[in-house]
Design a protein around this motif. Structure first.
Motif, PDB file in Angstrom:
ATOM      1  N   ASN A   1      19.514  93.095  29.224  1.00  0.00           N
ATOM      2  CA  ASN A   1      19.610  92.512  27.876  1.00  0.00           C
ATOM      3  C   ASN A   1      20.716  93.215  27.096  1.00  0.00           C
ATOM      4  OD1 ASN A   1      16.659  94.257  27.724  1.00  0.00           O
ATOM      5  ND2 ASN A   1      18.320  94.931  26.383  1.00  0.00           N
ATOM      6  N   GLY A   2      21.027  92.659  25.939  1.00  0.00           N
ATOM      7  CA  GLY A   2      22.022  93.257  25.066  1.00  0.00           C
ATOM      8  C   GLY A   2      21.444  94.399  24.254  1.00  0.00           C
ATOM      9  N   PRO A   3      22.216  94.942  23.329  1.00  0.00           N
ATOM     10  CA  PRO A   3      21.787  96.099  22.548  1.00  0.00           C
ATOM     11  C   PRO A   3      20.545  95.815  21.706  1.00  0.00           C
ATOM     12  CG  PRO A   3      24.154  95.757  22.341  1.00  0.00           C
ATOM     13  CD  PRO A   3      23.608  94.552  23.028  1.00  0.00           C
ATOM     14  N   TRP A   4      19.684  96.808  21.588  1.00  0.00           N
ATOM     15  CA  TRP A   4      18.489  96.735  20.759  1.00  0.00           C
ATOM     16  C   TRP A   4      18.891  97.220  19.376  1.00  0.00           C
ATOM     17  CZ3 TRP A   4      13.280  99.557  22.239  1.00  0.00           C
ATOM     18  CH2 TRP A   4      12.236  98.982  21.506  1.00  0.00           C
ATOM     19  N   ALA A   5      19.307  96.291  18.533  1.00  0.00           N
ATOM     20  CA  ALA A   5      20.025  96.631  17.307  1.00  0.00           C
ATOM     21  C   ALA A   5      19.222  97.513  16.363  1.00  0.00           C
ATOM     22  CB  ALA A   5      20.466  95.361  16.589  1.00  0.00           C
ATOM     23  N   GLU A   6      17.904  97.393  16.326  1.00  0.00           N
ATOM     24  CA  GLU A   6      17.127  98.203  15.386  1.00  0.00           C
ATOM     25  C   GLU A   6      17.198  99.695  15.731  1.00  0.00           C
ATOM     26  OE1 GLU A   6      12.601  98.304  15.992  1.00  0.00           O
ATOM     27  OE2 GLU A   6      13.161  96.321  16.713  1.00  0.00           O
ATOM     28  N   LYS A   7      17.738 100.028  16.898  1.00  0.00           N
ATOM     29  CA  LYS A   7      17.927 101.425  17.277  1.00  0.00           C
ATOM     30  C   LYS A   7      19.288 101.952  16.821  1.00  0.00           C
ATOM     31  CE  LYS A   7      13.896 101.507  19.105  1.00  0.00           C
ATOM     32  NZ  LYS A   7      12.797 102.299  18.493  1.00  0.00           N
ATOM     33  N   CYS A   8      20.007 101.125  16.085  1.00  0.00           N
ATOM     34  CA  CYS A   8      21.272 101.524  15.437  1.00  0.00           C
ATOM     35  C   CYS A   8      22.289 102.021  16.452  1.00  0.00           C
ATOM     36  CB  CYS A   8      20.968 102.537  14.323  1.00  0.00           C
ATOM     37  SG  CYS A   8      19.824 101.898  13.073  1.00  0.00           S
ATOM     38  N   GLU A   9      22.899 103.183  16.196  1.00  0.00           N
ATOM     39  CA  GLU A   9      23.977 103.656  17.071  1.00  0.00           C
ATOM     40  C   GLU A   9      23.487 104.052  18.459  1.00  0.00           C
ATOM     41  OE1 GLU A   9      23.450 104.657  14.029  1.00  0.00           O
ATOM     42  OE2 GLU A   9      25.253 104.248  12.859  1.00  0.00           O
ATOM     43  N   LEU A  10      22.174 104.182  18.634  1.00  0.00           N
ATOM     44  CA  LEU A  10      21.632 104.519  19.950  1.00  0.00           C
ATOM     45  C   LEU A  10      21.550 103.298  20.858  1.00  0.00           C
ATOM     46  CD1 LEU A  10      18.706 106.875  18.891  1.00  0.00           C
ATOM     47  CD2 LEU A  10      21.043 107.495  19.515  1.00  0.00           C
ATOM     48  N   ALA A  11      21.944 102.137  20.346  1.00  0.00           N
ATOM     49  CA  ALA A  11      21.763 100.884  21.090  1.00  0.00           C
ATOM     50  C   ALA A  11      23.028 100.356  21.732  1.00  0.00           C
ATOM     51  CB  ALA A  11      21.196  99.813  20.156  1.00  0.00           C
TER      52      ALA A  11
ATOM     53  N   VAL B   1      33.812  90.850  49.023  1.00  0.00           N
ATOM     54  CA  VAL B   1      33.999  90.575  47.601  1.00  0.00           C
ATOM     55  C   VAL B   1      35.430  90.953  47.222  1.00  0.00           C
ATOM     56  CG1 VAL B   1      33.291  91.168  45.259  1.00  0.00           C
ATOM     57  CG2 VAL B   1      31.565  90.951  47.064  1.00  0.00           C
ATOM     58  N   PRO B   2      36.245  90.025  46.716  1.00  0.00           N
ATOM     59  CA  PRO B   2      37.629  90.355  46.368  1.00  0.00           C
ATOM     60  C   PRO B   2      37.690  91.407  45.268  1.00  0.00           C
ATOM     61  CG  PRO B   2      37.021  88.180  45.522  1.00  0.00           C
ATOM     62  CD  PRO B   2      35.906  88.618  46.411  1.00  0.00           C
ATOM     63  N   VAL B   3      38.698  92.280  45.335  1.00  0.00           N
ATOM     64  CA  VAL B   3      38.820  93.382  44.393  1.00  0.00           C
ATOM     65  C   VAL B   3      39.599  92.950  43.161  1.00  0.00           C
ATOM     66  CG1 VAL B   3      38.686  95.090  46.234  1.00  0.00           C
ATOM     67  CG2 VAL B   3      40.926  94.251  45.503  1.00  0.00           C
ATOM     68  N   ASN B   4      39.293  93.609  42.029  1.00  0.00           N
ATOM     69  CA  ASN B   4      40.020  93.400  40.774  1.00  0.00           C
ATOM     70  C   ASN B   4      40.064  91.933  40.338  1.00  0.00           C
ATOM     71  OD1 ASN B   4      40.603  96.177  40.646  1.00  0.00           O
ATOM     72  ND2 ASN B   4      42.412  95.903  41.936  1.00  0.00           N
ATOM     73  N   VAL B   5      38.943  91.247  40.504  1.00  0.00           N
ATOM     74  CA  VAL B   5      38.841  89.844  40.123  1.00  0.00           C
ATOM     75  C   VAL B   5      37.722  89.695  39.105  1.00  0.00           C
ATOM     76  CG1 VAL B   5      38.259  87.516  40.897  1.00  0.00           C
ATOM     77  CG2 VAL B   5      39.729  88.968  42.306  1.00  0.00           C
ATOM     78  N   THR B   6      37.988  88.982  38.034  1.00  0.00           N
ATOM     79  CA  THR B   6      36.968  88.670  37.035  1.00  0.00           C
ATOM     80  C   THR B   6      36.653  87.188  37.104  1.00  0.00           C
ATOM     81  OG1 THR B   6      37.745  90.420  35.552  1.00  0.00           O
ATOM     82  CG2 THR B   6      36.396  88.666  34.584  1.00  0.00           C
ATOM     83  N   SER B   7      35.382  86.855  37.217  1.00  0.00           N
ATOM     84  CA  SER B   7      34.953  85.471  37.296  1.00  0.00           C
ATOM     85  C   SER B   7      34.359  85.028  35.970  1.00  0.00           C
ATOM     86  CB  SER B   7      33.895  85.301  38.405  1.00  0.00           C
ATOM     87  OG  SER B   7      33.330  84.000  38.368  1.00  0.00           O
ATOM     88  N   THR B   8      34.617  83.795  35.604  1.00  0.00           N
ATOM     89  CA  THR B   8      34.025  83.203  34.403  1.00  0.00           C
ATOM     90  C   THR B   8      32.819  82.332  34.742  1.00  0.00           C
ATOM     91  OG1 THR B   8      35.535  81.323  34.510  1.00  0.00           O
ATOM     92  CG2 THR B   8      36.228  83.219  33.183  1.00  0.00           C
ATOM     93  N   ALA B   9      32.377  82.369  35.989  1.00  0.00           N
ATOM     94  CA  ALA B   9      31.244  81.540  36.403  1.00  0.00           C
ATOM     95  C   ALA B   9      29.991  81.924  35.628  1.00  0.00           C
ATOM     96  CB  ALA B   9      31.011  81.691  37.900  1.00  0.00           C
ATOM     97  N   LEU B  10      29.165  80.932  35.341  1.00  0.00           N
ATOM     98  CA  LEU B  10      27.918  81.146  34.623  1.00  0.00           C
ATOM     99  C   LEU B  10      26.824  81.495  35.628  1.00  0.00           C
ATOM    100  CD1 LEU B  10      26.465  81.032  31.877  1.00  0.00           C
ATOM    101  CD2 LEU B  10      26.061  78.592  32.294  1.00  0.00           C
ATOM    102  N   LEU B  11      26.424  82.759  35.643  1.00  0.00           N
ATOM    103  CA  LEU B  11      25.404  83.247  36.565  1.00  0.00           C
ATOM    104  C   LEU B  11      24.212  83.773  35.781  1.00  0.00           C
ATOM    105  CD1 LEU B  11      27.560  85.214  39.186  1.00  0.00           C
ATOM    106  CD2 LEU B  11      27.101  82.760  39.050  1.00  0.00           C
ATOM    107  N   SER B  12      23.140  84.098  36.502  1.00  0.00           N
ATOM    108  CA  SER B  12      21.916  84.587  35.872  1.00  0.00           C
ATOM    109  C   SER B  12      21.243  85.574  36.807  1.00  0.00           C
ATOM    110  CB  SER B  12      20.972  83.419  35.574  1.00  0.00           C
ATOM    111  OG  SER B  12      19.675  83.862  35.239  1.00  0.00           O
TER     112      SER B  12
ATOM    113  N   HIS C   1      21.617  88.383  25.332  1.00  0.00           N
ATOM    114  CA  HIS C   1      21.339  88.227  26.763  1.00  0.00           C
ATOM    115  C   HIS C   1      22.571  88.133  27.659  1.00  0.00           C
ATOM    116  CE1 HIS C   1      21.081  83.567  26.017  1.00  0.00           C
ATOM    117  NE2 HIS C   1      22.309  84.008  25.999  1.00  0.00           N
ATOM    118  N   ARG C   2      23.756  88.200  27.107  1.00  0.00           N
ATOM    119  CA  ARG C   2      24.948  88.242  27.973  1.00  0.00           C
ATOM    120  C   ARG C   2      25.180  89.690  28.387  1.00  0.00           C
ATOM    121  NH1 ARG C   2      30.708  85.494  28.156  1.00  0.00           N
ATOM    122  NH2 ARG C   2      29.684  83.743  27.124  1.00  0.00           N
ATOM    123  N   VAL C   3      25.264  89.928  29.674  1.00  0.00           N
ATOM    124  CA  VAL C   3      25.392  91.297  30.186  1.00  0.00           C
ATOM    125  C   VAL C   3      26.495  91.354  31.244  1.00  0.00           C
ATOM    126  CG1 VAL C   3      22.981  91.910  29.744  1.00  0.00           C
ATOM    127  CG2 VAL C   3      23.598  90.873  31.933  1.00  0.00           C
ATOM    128  N   PRO C   4      27.037  92.524  31.497  1.00  0.00           N
ATOM    129  CA  PRO C   4      28.047  92.656  32.551  1.00  0.00           C
ATOM    130  C   PRO C   4      27.407  92.588  33.929  1.00  0.00           C
ATOM    131  CG  PRO C   4      27.550  94.798  31.630  1.00  0.00           C
ATOM    132  CD  PRO C   4      26.805  93.796  30.793  1.00  0.00           C
TER     133      PRO C   4
END
Length: 445
Positions: free
Chosen positions: A223-233, A273-284, A261-264
């Motif tokens: 998941n993304g940052p837990w914002a209520e934890k401020c700078e710790l998130a 797996v090809p090296v140094n490639v960034t995909s824009t595919a929508l995965l889950s 919910h967008r995560v690396p």
């Protein structure tokens, strides 16, 4: 890469609405992973015998048949739920801070909201608690040791293996560790990131030295940052959910805004797996289970529908599309918990319910129901600032498509073999290695 709210999805390839794991595990809940969703053993059809190791938080049940040793894992080492759900003697950094475990004989009390002080956080090795409270400062090192030992043993035996590592990073409390020279809160989060990077690096190095040519590594978050934890998130980066932020609350964790919910995701397999490639595919994360099953040359279990798909062609650089449609359930901010409230259709994202989670300043965005959904074009507006005009041609063209795919998936879930989860509350199932000690204390052997 998109995520769904709970730990069952990457291990089943099925949306939470199909397995009914729609709420969070607490120490006193019997819970949770339903019998139909046994993930590894009996193994998927065609899979050969190979060992499974799980060093991680489990968060799907620790009592009886819900324990990971009875869910298909040969070996388990970890904590049974999030590491903020029990006290420790090394409580780390949290916002607001939580106290260490009580030492005396007097009754303990929750001094802060969301602090657990009655029962110490346990560390399991298979069915046994080996440390309670666990030392959070050394947990990453222990995970790395267990993982690398397992890889070495599997490589020496010549057997294929599945290693599933779910780290406590970057969830609060952040562990007490050596801090670099920088502003305090940045130092805390940065130090945690460096520790996580070092742990993952140890696992990768062990693979490179033992089974580099035939081992696939897949790294992602939940998941993304837990914002209520401020700078710790941490930070949402460009995924700021401007429309919601202007109305109060956080558009990060516990919401279906991109920052929630967008995560690396990183994939590594030299020669495949090809090296140094960034995909824009929508995965889950729903895709993890069917992809791993396919790579093991097995077949998915029969008698149930899967929301994830085999995305190995995307990972190997031979295809780009990924998912055309994803459905995002509410995970705590607004609406009915677990209900499908947001639809991703190619470049478009439609919100039927909006509301901000608790922000760093304590504010919460109001819950709003949208009979006519808010629709954003994420290719043009990744910050989700300005929805399409409801009377415009683009909105009118997209709306019937959104309605159809949502109706189709709801009907498909209704016709599926749906599991059930046990949310019975029973204090006797609370993990406790020594009920005669304050906070269930016991020492590691």
């Amino acid at each position: 890469m998109g995520v769904t709210p709970l730990g069952s999805t990457p291990q089943s390839g099925r949306a939470d609405q199909r397995v009914l794991t729609l709420s969070e595990l607490l120490p006193h809940i019997t819970q949770l992973f339903p019998q139909i969703e046994r993930i590894c053993r009996p193994r998927s059809s065609g899979a050969s015998e190979f060992p499974h190791l799980l060093p991680r938080k489990w968060h799907l049940g620790h009592h009886g048949s819900y324990h990971p040793n009875f869910r298909g894992f040969d070996y388990y080492f970890g904590i049974p739920y999030s590491h903020d759900m029990g006290c420790t003697d090394t409580p780390g950094y949290n916002h607001p801070p939580c106290p260490a475990c009580p030492q005396g004989d007097g009754p303990s009390s929750n001094l802060q909201r969301d602090c657990y002080t009655d029962v110490a956080l346990p560390l399991y090795e298979n069915l046994h608690i080996v440390e309670q409270p666990v030392n959070l400062s050394s947990l990453a090192r222990k995970y790395a040791e267990k993982a690398t030992q397992f890889i070495q043993q599997a490589s020496t035996s010549g057997r294929p293996f599945l290693l599933y590592v779910a780290l406590a990073h970057m969830h609060v409390p952040l562990p007490v560790t050596q801090l670099p020279a920088a502003p305090r809160d940045r130092r805390l989060y940065g130090a945690g990131l460096r520790e996580m990077d070092g742990l993952v690096g140890q696992i990768k190095d062990k693979v490179d030295h033992t089974a580099k040519d035939n081992t696939f590594l897949w790294f992602t978050g939940d998941n993304g940052p837990w914002a209520e934890k401020c700078e710790l998130a941490g930070s949402v980066g460009a995924f700021t959910g401007v429309w919601q932020a202007r109305r109060g609350g956080s558009p990060a964790k516990q919401t279906t805004w991109e920052g929630g919910h967008r995560v690396p995701a990183l994939a590594y397999w030299p020669g495949r797996v090809p090296v140094n490639v960034t995909s824009t595919a929508l995965l889950s994360v729903l895709d993890i289970f069917p992809t791993v099953v396919a790579l093991a040359q097995a077949s998915l279990p029969q008698g149930r529908r899967f929301d994830g798909v085999d995305v190995s062609e995307v990972l190997f650089g031979r295809s780009q599309p990924g998912h055309r449609v994803l459905f995002h359930p509410n995970s705590g901010a607004a609406g009915e918990f677990g209900a499908l409230q947001t639809v991703r259709l190619e470049r478009y994202k439609a919100f039927y319910v909006t509301g901000g989670a608790r922000a760093c300043d304590g504010s919460i965005g109001p819950e709003l129901q949208h009979k006519l959904p808010l629709i954003f074009n994420l290719e043009d507006d990744i910050a989700e600032a300005v929805p399409l005009e409801r009377g415009g041609a683009e909105y009118q063209a997209v709306l019937p498509k959104v309605r159809k795919v949502l109706a189709d998936v709801l009907q498909d879930i209704a016709n599926d073999n749906i599991s059930s989860a046990d949310y019975t509350q029973d204090p006797s199932v609370t993990p406790c290695c020594n009920p005669y000690q304050v906070a269930c204390r016991c020492q590691a052997p």
